[in-house]
Design an enzyme around this catalytic site. Structure first.
Site, short mmCIF file in Angstrom:
data_model
loop_
_atom_site.label_atom_id
_atom_site.label_comp_id
_atom_site.label_asym_id
_atom_site.label_seq_id
_atom_site.Cartn_x
_atom_site.Cartn_y
_atom_site.Cartn_z
N HIS A 72 0.82 -1.21 0.00
CA HIS A 72 0.00 0.00 0.00
C HIS A 72 0.86 1.26 0.00
O HIS A 72 0.51 2.25 -0.64
CB HIS A 72 -0.98 0.05 1.17
CG HIS A 72 -1.83 1.27 1.09
ND1 HIS A 72 -2.87 1.37 0.19
CD2 HIS A 72 -1.73 2.46 1.69
CE1 HIS A 72 -3.39 2.58 0.28
NE2 HIS A 72 -2.72 3.27 1.18
N ASP A 76 0.61 4.26 -2.61
CA ASP A 76 0.56 5.69 -2.27
C ASP A 76 1.56 6.51 -3.07
O ASP A 76 1.21 7.56 -3.63
CB ASP A 76 0.86 5.90 -0.78
CG ASP A 76 -0.32 5.63 0.12
OD1 ASP A 76 -1.46 5.53 -0.37
OD2 ASP A 76 -0.10 5.52 1.35
N HIS A 99 2.68 10.65 2.45
CA HIS A 99 2.15 11.68 1.56
C HIS A 99 2.85 13.02 1.73
O HIS A 99 3.08 13.73 0.75
CB HIS A 99 0.64 11.84 1.76
CG HIS A 99 -0.14 10.64 1.34
ND1 HIS A 99 -0.22 10.21 0.04
CD2 HIS A 99 -0.87 9.75 2.07
CE1 HIS A 99 -0.97 9.13 -0.04
NE2 HIS A 99 -1.37 8.83 1.19
#
Length: 142
Positions: A72, A76, A99
């Site tokens: 994951h 991202d 992020h």
């Protein structure tokens, strides 16, 4: 439960669909209420997210991959870098990224001159060294 995970994947011949796309986001039970109040998990469910507890996870179905968490994280960074609107021709290496780090990198890249696949940037020494570690295929000139 997460532990130390690493994965190297070449995104060709359908590898994204097979190896990365199905990896779910993850979070911790103690974060749920603050995420709800911030409207950040409006579509969240145990079908599309892994919810971790002090003793394991709430999901009854288990993990889709034994290393689903790192998959994951790769999903991202692929999504964040896709917002650049240009292909990444090379290798991306990330460690403990998220992020916020991705956004900082993209901000630096968007301020650079684009000359084919060669990017020439004016960066501080520390930023230059960090970018070299993250994206070793591009040349960053002082």
């Amino acid at each position: 439960m997460i532990g130390m995970q690493s994965l190297s994947v070449e995104l060709s011949d359908g590898a994204f669909s097979r190896e990365i796309a199905a990896a779910r986001t993850f979070g911790f039970t103690e974060e749920i209420e603050s995420l709800r109040r911030a409207n950040l998990i409006r579509g969240g469910s145990l079908d599309n997210a892994i919810v971790l507890t002090a003793d394991g996870m709430l999901n009854q179905t288990g993990l889709r991959f034994r290393d689903e968490f790192v998959r994951h994280k790769i999903l991202d960074i692929i999504g964040d870098l896709a917002l650049l609107g240009m292909p990444i021709m090379g290798k991306v290496v990330a460690e403990r990224s998220g992020h916020i780090m991705h956004a900082g990198l993209m901000s630096k890249l968007l301020r650079c001159d684009r000359r084919g696949i060669l990017l020439i940037c004016r960066l501080s020494r520390a930023a230059w060294e960090q970018l070299q570690k993250i994206i070793g295929h591009m040349l960053f000139d002082q």
